[in-house]
Write a protein that holds these residues in place. Structure first.
Motif, PDB file in Angstrom:
ATOM      1  N   CYS A 150       0.863  -1.190   0.000  1.00 18.29           N
ATOM      2  CA  CYS A 150       0.000   0.000   0.000  1.00 18.29           C
ATOM      3  C   CYS A 150       0.898   1.239   0.000  1.00 18.29           C
ATOM      4  N   PHE A 151       1.027   1.871  -1.139  1.00 19.01           N
ATOM      5  CA  PHE A 151       1.917   3.026  -1.313  1.00 19.01           C
ATOM      6  C   PHE A 151       1.192   4.281  -0.832  1.00 19.01           C
ATOM      7  N   GLU A 152       1.824   5.032   0.084  1.00 19.21           N
ATOM      8  CA  GLU A 152       1.149   6.144   0.761  1.00 19.21           C
ATOM      9  C   GLU A 152       1.822   7.480   0.471  1.00 19.21           C
ATOM     10  N   LEU A 153       1.207   8.277  -0.373  1.00 19.88           N
ATOM     11  CA  LEU A 153       1.720   9.626  -0.603  1.00 19.88           C
ATOM     12  C   LEU A 153       1.549  10.475   0.655  1.00 19.88           C
ATOM     13  N   VAL A 154       2.452  11.437   0.822  1.00 20.54           N
ATOM     14  CA  VAL A 154       2.399  12.378   1.940  1.00 20.54           C
ATOM     15  C   VAL A 154       2.543  13.780   1.348  1.00 20.54           C
ATOM     16  N   GLY A 155       1.575  14.670   1.622  1.00 19.66           N
ATOM     17  CA  GLY A 155       1.476  15.900   0.859  1.00 19.66           C
ATOM     18  C   GLY A 155       2.414  17.034   1.210  1.00 19.66           C
ATOM     19  N   PHE A 156       3.105  16.974   2.358  1.00 23.77           N
ATOM     20  CA  PHE A 156       3.923  18.136   2.711  1.00 23.77           C
ATOM     21  C   PHE A 156       5.236  18.168   1.939  1.00 23.77           C
ATOM     22  N   GLU A 157       5.954  19.297   2.063  1.00 22.23           N
ATOM     23  CA  GLU A 157       7.147  19.524   1.238  1.00 22.23           C
ATOM     24  C   GLU A 157       8.295  18.577   1.554  1.00 22.23           C
ATOM     25  N   ARG A 158       8.279  17.950   2.699  1.00 25.91           N
ATOM     26  CA  ARG A 158       9.350  17.020   3.058  1.00 25.91           C
ATOM     27  C   ARG A 158       9.202  15.661   2.376  1.00 25.91           C
ATOM     28  N   SER A 159       8.118  15.473   1.608  1.00 32.68           N
ATOM     29  CA  SER A 159       7.866  14.210   0.931  1.00 32.68           C
ATOM     30  C   SER A 159       8.269  14.271  -0.532  1.00 32.68           C
ATOM     31  N   SER A 160       8.669  13.135  -1.081  1.00 31.76           N
ATOM     32  CA  SER A 160       9.030  13.057  -2.498  1.00 31.76           C
ATOM     33  C   SER A 160       7.817  12.821  -3.394  1.00 31.76           C
ATOM     34  N   VAL A 161       6.753  12.230  -2.846  1.00 32.01           N
ATOM     35  CA  VAL A 161       5.522  11.981  -3.604  1.00 32.01           C
ATOM     36  C   VAL A 161       4.394  12.680  -2.866  1.00 32.01           C
ATOM     37  N   ARG A 162       3.863  13.762  -3.469  1.00 32.90           N
ATOM     38  CA  ARG A 162       2.978  14.653  -2.734  1.00 32.90           C
ATOM     39  C   ARG A 162       1.539  14.655  -3.235  1.00 32.90           C
ATOM     40  N   THR A 163       1.298  14.218  -4.461  1.00 36.12           N
ATOM     41  CA  THR A 163      -0.041  14.335  -5.037  1.00 36.12           C
ATOM     42  C   THR A 163      -0.561  12.981  -5.508  1.00 36.12           C
ATOM     43  N   VAL A 164      -1.884  12.914  -5.659  1.00 28.75           N
ATOM     44  CA  VAL A 164      -2.514  11.708  -6.175  1.00 28.75           C
ATOM     45  C   VAL A 164      -1.994  11.398  -7.578  1.00 28.75           C
ATOM     46  N   ALA A 165      -1.848  12.424  -8.402  1.00 33.19           N
ATOM     47  CA  ALA A 165      -1.380  12.210  -9.768  1.00 33.19           C
ATOM     48  C   ALA A 165       0.017  11.595  -9.798  1.00 33.19           C
ATOM     49  N   GLU A 166       0.912  12.071  -8.926  1.00 27.74           N
ATOM     50  CA  GLU A 166       2.265  11.518  -8.878  1.00 27.74           C
ATOM     51  C   GLU A 166       2.239  10.060  -8.426  1.00 27.74           C
ATOM     52  N   ALA A 167       1.463   9.767  -7.385  1.00 29.61           N
ATOM     53  CA  ALA A 167       1.366   8.398  -6.893  1.00 29.61           C
ATOM     54  C   ALA A 167       0.737   7.483  -7.941  1.00 29.61           C
ATOM     55  N   ASP A 168      -0.288   7.986  -8.614  1.00 30.52           N
ATOM     56  CA  ASP A 168      -0.980   7.194  -9.629  1.00 30.52           C
ATOM     57  C   ASP A 168      -0.039   6.831 -10.774  1.00 30.52           C
ATOM     58  N   ALA A 169       0.785   7.781 -11.208  1.00 30.90           N
ATOM     59  CA  ALA A 169       1.735   7.509 -12.292  1.00 30.90           C
ATOM     60  C   ALA A 169       2.716   6.412 -11.897  1.00 30.90           C
ATOM     61  N   ILE A 170       3.131   6.401 -10.645  1.00 32.64           N
ATOM     62  CA  ILE A 170       4.055   5.376 -10.151  1.00 32.64           C
ATOM     63  C   ILE A 170       3.392   4.008 -10.139  1.00 32.64           C
ATOM     64  N   ILE A 171       2.181   3.921  -9.595  1.00 30.97           N
ATOM     65  CA  ILE A 171       1.485   2.637  -9.496  1.00 30.97           C
ATOM     66  C   ILE A 171       1.163   2.081 -10.886  1.00 30.97           C
ATOM     67  N   ARG A 172       0.790   2.938 -11.809  1.00 31.83           N
ATOM     68  CA  ARG A 172       0.519   2.473 -13.183  1.00 31.83           C
ATOM     69  C   ARG A 172       1.789   1.962 -13.852  1.00 31.83           C
ATOM     70  N   ALA A 173       2.915   2.607 -13.569  1.00 31.09           N
ATOM     71  CA  ALA A 173       4.180   2.173 -14.160  1.00 31.09           C
ATOM     72  C   ALA A 173       4.645   0.836 -13.569  1.00 31.09           C
ATOM     73  N   VAL A 174       4.400   0.632 -12.289  1.00 31.32           N
ATOM     74  CA  VAL A 174       4.763  -0.646 -11.663  1.00 31.32           C
ATOM     75  C   VAL A 174       3.918  -1.775 -12.244  1.00 31.32           C
ATOM     76  N   ALA A 175       2.606  -1.536 -12.356  1.00 30.48           N
ATOM     77  CA  ALA A 175       1.682  -2.467 -13.018  1.00 30.48           C
ATOM     78  C   ALA A 175       1.759  -3.891 -12.452  1.00 30.48           C
ATOM     79  N   MET A 176       1.695  -3.985 -11.119  1.00 30.96           N
ATOM     80  CA  MET A 176       1.653  -5.297 -10.465  1.00 30.96           C
ATOM     81  C   MET A 176       0.366  -5.405  -9.673  1.00 30.96           C
ATOM     82  N   GLU A 177      -0.242  -6.576  -9.668  1.00 32.03           N
ATOM     83  CA  GLU A 177      -1.524  -6.758  -9.000  1.00 32.03           C
ATOM     84  C   GLU A 177      -1.454  -6.490  -7.508  1.00 32.03           C
TER      85      GLU A 177
END
Length: 290
Positions: A150-177
């Motif tokens: 379960c990949f968990e984005l964190v929205g503050f500036e100290r995080s590398s993945v901050r938005t739903v769109a960024e997290a979604d792009a990562i999960i689609r690229a991984v493409a594992m069930e």
């Protein structure tokens, strides 16, 4: 939807043994076990005892919390000892999950962990490449144990993945069930005070493996942090919009209350866990989720 409890909520005044007993008593469906509290528990108890508890309880284990990534993990630039240590922790969590019937593991993207240390240094493209590499490797390992990540984005500036769109792009690229999301209402809010959650409509709903539900205290943007989380019956996060959006895309899984509020830890564990259940159930009922 099912009601879950995340151990961070009373971590300053409780322990896993007490959390199990109190969550069973209150009526929670699931519990998310913190790795640090699990290790403390295992100093005096066995994995078999924990498995036996769940086998004879209505309360069931959900996600193990949490593995915190760093950018170089599992790359040619990684430090061997650091890599070995984190990989061992991950494998340990998967083994425990398999033994007790937990099917999920929370994975947090690279963070700048020091609250006063400034924003995360990096860019979206590098972060995507790193996270896709790491999640692909970890997903392959987790599959052996029947574990979902379960990949968990964190929205503050100290995080590398901050938005739903960024997290979604990562999960689609991984493409594992077995690699998907956990969406946390407060972590979404931490991105520039986001208080409407229509971005969730763009993700693959079947990839949402867990949800964390809470609100946050009304403080200036510069003071927003994990310690400002509060129960979902108050605060500034529009939890109704969050839940209604999840309903609209067909999510009907677990909803876990997760706060890190030190004011709660000053109370006794019975009060914290009772309020966690009472307030979460109230908000879910109000939104027609249970």
């Amino acid at each position: 939807m099912k009601i879950s409890y995340n151990e961070a909520t009373a971590m300053g005044c409780s322990n896993l043994k007490s959390d199990l007993e109190l969550c069973e008593k209150e009526g929670f469906d699931y519990i998310e076990i913190r790795m640090d509290m699990l290790k403390e528990y295992l100093q005096h108890h066995t994995v078999s005892e924990l498995a036996d508890f769940f086998a004879n309880s209505r309360l069931k284990p959900h996600a193990i919390n949490a593995l915190y990534l760093y950018p170089e993990f599992l790359s040619d630039q990684d430090e061997p000892e650091r890599c070995k240590e984190l990989l061992a922790e991950f494998t340990f969590g998967c083994q425990i999950g398999e033994a007790i019937g937990s099917k999920e593991y929370i994975i947090v993207p690279p963070l700048q962990r020091e609250p006063k240390g400034g924003p995360f240094i990096g860019n979206v493209e590098e972060t995507k490449e790193n996270c896709v590499r790491i999640l692909s490797r970890l997903g392959t390992i987790a599959k052996k144990y029947n574990i979902k990540l379960c990949f968990e984005l964190v929205g503050f500036e100290r995080s590398s993945v901050r938005t739903v769109a960024e997290a979604d792009a990562i999960i689609r690229a991984v493409a594992m069930e077995n690699v998907g999301f956990v969406f946390d209402s407060y972590n979404l809010y931490l991105y520039q005070g986001t208080n409407e959650f229509s971005a969730l409509r763009q993700v693959q709903a079947e990839k949402i493996f867990a949800v964390h539900l809470m609100s946050g205290l009304n403080v200036p943007a510069a003071e927003r942090g994990q310690d400002k989380r509060c129960f979902a019956d108050g605060g500034v996060v529009d939890v109704d919009d969050f839940l209604q959006t999840l309903k609209a895309i067909g999510y009907d899984g677990m909803v876990s209350v997760e706060t890190f509020n030190p004011d709660y830890w000053c109370q006794n564990r019975e009060w914290v866990i009772h309020k966690a259940y009472e307030t979460t159930r109230e908000v879910l009922q109000r939104n027609g989720c249970i």
